[in-house]
Design an enzyme around this catalytic site. Structure first.
Site, PDB file in Angstrom:
ATOM      1  N   ASP A 720       0.831  -1.210   0.000  1.00  0.00           N
ATOM      2  CA  ASP A 720       0.000   0.000   0.000  1.00  0.00           C
ATOM      3  C   ASP A 720       0.862   1.255   0.000  1.00  0.00           C
ATOM      4  O   ASP A 720       1.828   1.368   0.761  1.00  0.00           O
ATOM      5  CB  ASP A 720      -0.900   0.026   1.233  1.00  0.00           C
ATOM      6  CG  ASP A 720      -1.987  -1.030   1.192  1.00  0.00           C
ATOM      7  OD1 ASP A 720      -2.982  -0.862   1.924  1.00  0.00           O
ATOM      8  OD2 ASP A 720      -1.843  -2.018   0.455  1.00  0.00           O
ATOM      9  N   HIS A 722      -1.033   4.574  -0.555  1.00  0.00           N
ATOM     10  CA  HIS A 722      -2.010   5.503   0.022  1.00  0.00           C
ATOM     11  C   HIS A 722      -1.604   6.962  -0.115  1.00  0.00           C
ATOM     12  O   HIS A 722      -1.608   7.716   0.853  1.00  0.00           O
ATOM     13  CB  HIS A 722      -2.273   5.165   1.489  1.00  0.00           C
ATOM     14  CG  HIS A 722      -3.238   4.041   1.668  1.00  0.00           C
ATOM     15  ND1 HIS A 722      -4.551   4.112   1.253  1.00  0.00           N
ATOM     16  CD2 HIS A 722      -3.070   2.802   2.197  1.00  0.00           C
ATOM     17  CE1 HIS A 722      -5.156   2.974   1.526  1.00  0.00           C
ATOM     18  NE2 HIS A 722      -4.276   2.161   2.086  1.00  0.00           N
ATOM     19  N   ASP A 754      -4.111   0.060  -3.643  1.00  0.00           N
ATOM     20  CA  ASP A 754      -4.269   1.148  -2.670  1.00  0.00           C
ATOM     21  C   ASP A 754      -3.271   2.257  -2.947  1.00  0.00           C
ATOM     22  O   ASP A 754      -2.428   2.598  -2.125  1.00  0.00           O
ATOM     23  CB  ASP A 754      -4.157   0.628  -1.234  1.00  0.00           C
ATOM     24  CG  ASP A 754      -5.470   0.053  -0.720  1.00  0.00           C
ATOM     25  OD1 ASP A 754      -5.576  -0.199   0.488  1.00  0.00           O
ATOM     26  OD2 ASP A 754      -6.398  -0.133  -1.532  1.00  0.00           O
ATOM     27  N   ASN A 786      -8.557  -2.334  -2.562  1.00  0.00           N
ATOM     28  CA  ASN A 786      -9.928  -2.006  -2.184  1.00  0.00           C
ATOM     29  C   ASN A 786     -10.216  -0.510  -2.262  1.00  0.00           C
ATOM     30  O   ASN A 786     -11.378  -0.097  -2.349  1.00  0.00           O
ATOM     31  CB  ASN A 786     -10.232  -2.525  -0.777  1.00  0.00           C
ATOM     32  CG  ASN A 786      -9.396  -1.866   0.294  1.00  0.00           C
ATOM     33  OD1 ASN A 786      -8.167  -1.906   0.239  1.00  0.00           O
ATOM     34  ND2 ASN A 786     -10.027  -1.262   1.279  1.00  0.00           N
ATOM     35  N   HIS A 787      -9.177   0.338  -2.244  1.00  0.00           N
ATOM     36  CA  HIS A 787      -9.399   1.776  -2.375  1.00  0.00           C
ATOM     37  C   HIS A 787      -9.486   2.211  -3.830  1.00  0.00           C
ATOM     38  O   HIS A 787      -9.763   3.390  -4.086  1.00  0.00           O
ATOM     39  CB  HIS A 787      -8.303   2.558  -1.651  1.00  0.00           C
ATOM     40  CG  HIS A 787      -8.529   2.641  -0.178  1.00  0.00           C
ATOM     41  ND1 HIS A 787      -9.075   3.741   0.441  1.00  0.00           N
ATOM     42  CD2 HIS A 787      -8.308   1.723   0.804  1.00  0.00           C
ATOM     43  CE1 HIS A 787      -9.167   3.512   1.738  1.00  0.00           C
ATOM     44  NE2 HIS A 787      -8.712   2.294   1.983  1.00  0.00           N
ATOM     45  N   HIS A 839      -4.211  -8.132  -3.393  1.00  0.00           N
ATOM     46  CA  HIS A 839      -4.269  -7.033  -2.432  1.00  0.00           C
ATOM     47  C   HIS A 839      -4.703  -7.504  -1.052  1.00  0.00           C
ATOM     48  O   HIS A 839      -4.031  -7.242  -0.058  1.00  0.00           O
ATOM     49  CB  HIS A 839      -5.212  -5.934  -2.917  1.00  0.00           C
ATOM     50  CG  HIS A 839      -5.288  -4.788  -1.945  1.00  0.00           C
ATOM     51  ND1 HIS A 839      -4.253  -3.904  -1.775  1.00  0.00           N
ATOM     52  CD2 HIS A 839      -6.251  -4.414  -1.063  1.00  0.00           C
ATOM     53  CE1 HIS A 839      -4.573  -3.025  -0.838  1.00  0.00           C
ATOM     54  NE2 HIS A 839      -5.785  -3.312  -0.390  1.00  0.00           N
ATOM     55  N   HIS A 918      -2.729  -4.514   2.012  1.00  0.00           N
ATOM     56  CA  HIS A 918      -4.020  -4.244   2.657  1.00  0.00           C
ATOM     57  C   HIS A 918      -3.955  -3.893   4.134  1.00  0.00           C
ATOM     58  O   HIS A 918      -4.823  -3.180   4.627  1.00  0.00           O
ATOM     59  CB  HIS A 918      -4.947  -5.438   2.452  1.00  0.00           C
ATOM     60  CG  HIS A 918      -6.392  -5.178   2.783  1.00  0.00           C
ATOM     61  ND1 HIS A 918      -7.033  -4.001   2.447  1.00  0.00           N
ATOM     62  CD2 HIS A 918      -7.319  -5.956   3.403  1.00  0.00           C
ATOM     63  CE1 HIS A 918      -8.290  -4.070   2.860  1.00  0.00           C
ATOM     64  NE2 HIS A 918      -8.488  -5.233   3.441  1.00  0.00           N
TER      65      HIS A 918
END
Length: 1018
Positions: A720, A722, A754, A786-787, A839, A918
């Site tokens: 990730d 982010h 992500d 998932n994002h 992920h 994740h």
């Protein structure tokens, strides 16, 4: 009949059921004498019980009363070493009518049941204490609260044993008598009870008709109106017994141990796998030195799968002071180990319950009319430090204080806990005690204490443990509890066979935090304390994510019900079935035998590369290679839970966080590993037309790729990001960048999703990655997280960033365009057909890679199946001891999967390793399932609060995996007003020291959440 005339005082012998213990033919028993059963002598002069200080009866303060009542005597203080045992006080509980209260009793059980539903929603039920059964009367004193007619003849009337159920609501401070549907168990005392989710399981005991049957009775408290069920169990089991112990181990195994079958004390161990149907008891033969045959011991299970059996009375009626740990090896073997430390006192008929890593023991009898008293009446076994504490200090030798026959006077707080045959349970950090027997008087008080050390396992505690265990006798585990599996050590030393090599963490922990994360799984319970606001914020944010996806999950489940999605024969942990009965979804342990994964090819390198966090000075830019066994925090995932008020998350700002954005222009503008600085002006440098061109080019490439990419080594794998573009640049700077001047010509790059949300530079992150994909389409690979879904990144920062940096009209358009591209992203990647990268995880539904390959793109989360939800949202369980499927604390309907699922999946697909992202993990990477799964997280100091390291994995041509880490940067010296990236309050949990602590030596004990190759029990 009302009495068993054969039961007479017999010195220190407890022949409470003489016809049973003595081997004669069983007959109904109806009482026990205190000299025999309870070893009590006459009450204090006058027959009264010391009156505890009154509590505040104001209902408005009921929720805080339990904590406040103990806080008066436990002011915060500097703690050097393990905290002493807490002080108990009386709770002034409310009830609508007298019969709602349990009244005086002993030999009952008290079980903590977690909350049902989300607070503030219809149908929410808060955490409860469920009291069942027990004896409510003494011979010669039917009321049980006054002075018996004769101290010598006052016994427990088994004719007064009950099967009633009382419930204490922790939040409202109120007792209620329950009348469940269904057929209740027979009246009984000296039985056992434990919680399985929101169910209470009852077994054994003795009542007016003698020993109770061995049937398992379940009280289901999921609904507003509880219901009794009888569990059908096949084959032989423990048989009728009383005075035994039972606990749920690893959230899976019901363990029944010891007790008395009416003839003799027992030492047998029985296990019922709640995941395997039909249910059946299995008699275990654990290795190691276990407890002797005994009764009236206690057993409590720690959240990571350790069962601790404490005290009891042996076949010679001698009280025991020992404690034994029982845990399950990954190969299915069970093993006993003697707990280190010195118990302050022998005892039986006591109570014990875990709060995190601390076992709280209270009361107990010694025989001959004596009870445990003075500072030893309450004790704590700190399993993280490996020491016993009483109310005064760490215990280094057994206490030799007076044990008078119910002498009155002395410390009032000690007098409160001087009792036996009571029951205890824990809710969060609060320990509750109810009832019991003291001096021939049945008690009806509810006590509470707060464990102020619930979130503390300090560095000083570890040193105290080491000092206390210096002269541990053979067979005891020195210092901190730790059971080293020699087979795994041999595996580490013989890595030439190509197996995944697992080590044990030992390196300088981030932040200097030395404590082992032993937080309980049931984070739903109130009272759980966290050591910083940062973790609380992450918990709240993760719950908000789950809230945002709940509608999608509901839709996926609806499609499943309608036949659109076919699931394998598994369920979702403890979710309710149409019948309303919770089911379990763990795999039979014997199935592990067919899950062997050939350990050839992939192995984890024994060293990881770490870059010093300092930007200047003597340590600036220094690169070190540390043993893979040196990462203290590898087993610490940032915990998820359900906070009391989880609302839609807001954008998190952190001046360290950034992300990327179109081909050559984007690369020229953004790919500056050493020289990139956050822009002074937030205006994004691309317009919406340029972003549209970039998306069009990248989307065509993604559309031509399979859903599961087929990749080759060597390759770098990123977790990730982010929106933390600065961390991406640091990783490129330290370990090579994807350019012709870097290493793109001989190594590929794989990103696990992500890319957006949370950070301030999501646009930079996704733009650069897309540009690199277009420029190096055969070398740079992206899969979906998932994002990468509109309904998620609309709430967690990306949509806000687009509007803020590009204006409302253009920003919303760009946000929509990039999310359309996300629907085309591949969903997994296979490397050399030996490693699968995704992920989230395999969840409940994914058993074969083909299930992922069959997902057609483009696909939105709303149109996805349970397979897609599991792939992007599921997580591994807390540690290797928690197998099967469990509800995921991120939110309802999401699951966690155990190591057995990992091994099964690898075996089904001829794979050796799963790499997933994740979850934030403290060292940037974390091993699970004996190293067959690695969690990877590349953003440092996640959300500005976690203070975690970031990592990548580098897989060489020889298929050796090398973790490479970066640590969070210290806060900038510039002021918030002058800094381009404004300082945000509470960004850091604490500032990193200018000079990091020295690297610990190899071979230090592993922490209890170890995901490596050895079994760390405590």
């Amino acid at each position: 009949m009302d009495e068993d005339s054969s039961m007479v005082a017999d010195n220190d012998q407890d022949r409470e059921f003489q016809s049973l213990d003595g081997g004669q033919s069983p007959s109904p028993m109806e009482r026990e004498t205190p000299q025999q059963m309870n070893d009590q002598s006459p009450p204090p002069e006058g027959g009264s019980v010391p009156t505890p200080p009154p509590s505040d009866p104001n209902p408005a303060t009921s929720q805080q009363q339990a904590a406040a009542v103990v806080g008066q005597e436990q002011q915060p203080a500097l703690v050097v070493g393990p905290r002493c045992a807490p002080t108990y006080s009386v709770v002034d509980a409310m009830m609508d009518k007298k019969e709602d209260g349990p009244g005086p009793r002993c030999g009952h059980t008290l079980t903590a049941v977690p909350a049902v539903g989300d607070e503030g929603t219809p149908g929410y039920i808060g955490p409860r204490l469920v009291l069942f059964g027990g004896a409510t009367a003494l011979e010669g004193n039917s009321g049980g609260t006054g002075t018996p007619t004769s101290a010598g003849s006052a016994g427990i009337r088994l004719a007064g044993a009950t099967a009633d159920v009382h419930c204490y609501d922790v939040l409202s401070n109120k007792w209620t008598r329950l009348t469940p549907f269904g057929e209740p168990p027979t009246p009984r005392a000296a039985h056992v009870a434990t919680a399985v989710g929101t169910m209470v399981v009852i077994q054994g005991g003795i009542g007016p008709a003698g020993l109770s049957a061995e049937d398992l009775h379940v009280l289901d408290l999921t609904q507003q109106r509880p219901r009794w069920h009888r569990v059908v169990v096949q084959g032989p089991g423990p048989g009728p017994r009383y005075g035994h112990v039972m606990a749920l181990v690893g959230q899976r195994y019901l363990m029944a141990i010891g007790g008395n079958d009416g003839k003799r004390p027992l030492a047998d161990v029985w296990a019922l796998d709640t995941a395997a149907k039909p249910y059946e008891w299995r008699k275990l033969e654990p290795e190691g030195e276990g407890p002797p045959p005994c009764m009236y011991a206690t057993a409590s299970a720690r959240s990571d799968g350790l069962l601790l059996l404490c005290g009891g009375r042996d076949a010679n009626s001698v009280p025991l002071a020992s404690a034994y740990g029982l845990a399950k090896h990954r190969d299915g073997r069970w093993e006993w180990a003697i707990a280190p430390g010195v118990s302050p006192s022998s005892r039986y008929q006591h109570a014990a319950v875990f709060v995190n890593a601390r076992l709280h023991v209270s009361g107990g009898a010694l025989g001959g009319g004596r009870m445990v008293e003075d500072s030893s009446s309450v004790a704590v076994l700190d399993t993280a430090a490996g020491v016993w504490c009483d109310t005064k200090s760490v215990v280094t030798s057994p206490r030799t204080g007076r044990y008078s026959a119910d002498a009155a006077g002395g410390d009032a707080s000690v007098e409160l806990t001087r009792r036996c045959r009571h029951a205890a349970a824990a809710v969060g950090d609060l320990i509750f005690i109810y009832g019991g027997l003291r001096g021939g008087v049945l008690l009806d008080d509810l006590l509470v204490a707060e464990d102020l050390a619930a979130a503390e396992t300090t560095y000083a505690a570890s040193h105290a443990a080491a000092a206390a265990a210096t002269n541990s006798p053979p067979g005891r585990l020195p210092g901190r509890y730790g059971f080293s599996d020699e087979r795994n050590r041999e595996l580490s030393e013989s890595a030439a066979d190509g197996a995944v090599v697992l080590g044990s963490p030992v390196a300088p922990p981030v932040n200097g935090d030395m404590h082992t994360d032993i937080s309980p799984e049931n984070a739903l319970l109130p009272g759980t304390r966290r050591t910083n606001k940062g973790v609380e914020y992450l918990v709240e944010a993760s719950a908000a994510e789950a809230e945002a996806i709940s509608a999608t999950l509901a839709a996926a489940k609806a499609r499943q019900v309608n036949g659109e999605v076919e699931l394998p024969d598994r369920d979702c942990g403890a979710e309710a079935t149409p019948s309303g009965k919770p089911t379990f979804s763990l795999i039979k342990p014997d199935s592990m035998g067919s899950m062997s994964v050939t350990p050839a090819g992939i192995r984890l390198h024994h060293r990881a590369v770490v870059v010093a966090a300092e930007t200047g000075g003597a340590l600036g830019g220094m690169v070190r290679q540390l043993s893979i066994d040196q990462f203290e925090n590898e087993g610490r995932r940032v915990s998820y839970g359900t906070p009391e008020s989880a609302t839609a998350a807001r954008k998190l700002l952190d001046r360290q966080m950034s992300i990327n954005s179109v081909p050559k222009k984007v690369i020229a503008h953004l790919l500056k590993p050493r020289g990139w600085k956050p822009p002074v002006r937030r205006q994004f440098f691309l317009d919406c037309n340029e972003i549209a061109d970039l998306c069009d080019s990248a989307e065509r490439i993604f559309a031509s790729e399979p859903t599961v990419l087929q990749l080759k080594a060597p390759i770098k794998i990123f977790g990730d990001l982010h929106g933390q573009f600065g961390d991406l640049m640091r990783l490129f700077d330290e370990y090579g960048s994807p350019s012709t001047a870097g290493d793109i010509s001989y190594i590929d790059y794989l990103f696990l999703g992500d890319y957006v949300d949370r950070g301030q530079h999501s646009l930079e992150t996704i733009s650069l990655l897309l540009a690199l994909k277009v420029e190096y389409q055969h070398n740079v690979h992206l899969i979906r997280g998932n994002h990468e879904a509109a309904d998620i990144n609309a709430l967690f920062g990306f949509r806000i960033e687009c509007i803020e940096r590009m204006g409302e009209r253009d920003g919303i358009w760009v946000w929509h365009r990039i999310n359309r591209l996300f629907n085309w992203l591949p969903l997994a990647a296979s490397i050399e057909k030996k490693i699968i990268c995704m992920h989230g995880g395999i969840g409940r539904s994914i058993n074969h890679v083909e299930q992922i390959e069959n997902i057609q793109r483009p696909i939105t989360m709303e149109a996805g199946s349970i397979v897609l939800m599991d792939l992007l949202w599921s997580d591994p369980t807390e540690n290797d001891s928690v197998e099967g499927l469990r509800p995921n604390a991120r939110g309802p309907g999401l699951v966690t999967f155990g190591p057995d699922r990992v091994m099964e999946f690898c075996n089904n697909n001829d794979l050796q390793l799963i790499v997933r992202a994740h979850e934030c993990v403290m060292d940037g990477f974390e091993r699970f399932a004996q190293g067959h799964l690695i969690t990877l997280f590349s953003a440092t100091n996640y959300c500005g609060t976690a203070n975690n390291a970031g990592a990548i994995l580098v897989l060489g041509r020889d298929l050796v995996v090398v973790p490479k880490l970066i640590h969070p940067l210290p806060p900038a010296l510039s002021s918030p007003e002058t800094s381009p990236e404004r300082h945000i309050e509470d960004t850091w949990m604490q500032e990193l020291n200018a000079n990091r602590p020295a690297t610990p030596t190899r071979g230090r004990p592993q922490n209890s959440n170890d995901r490596g190759g050895s079994l760390a029990w405590m």
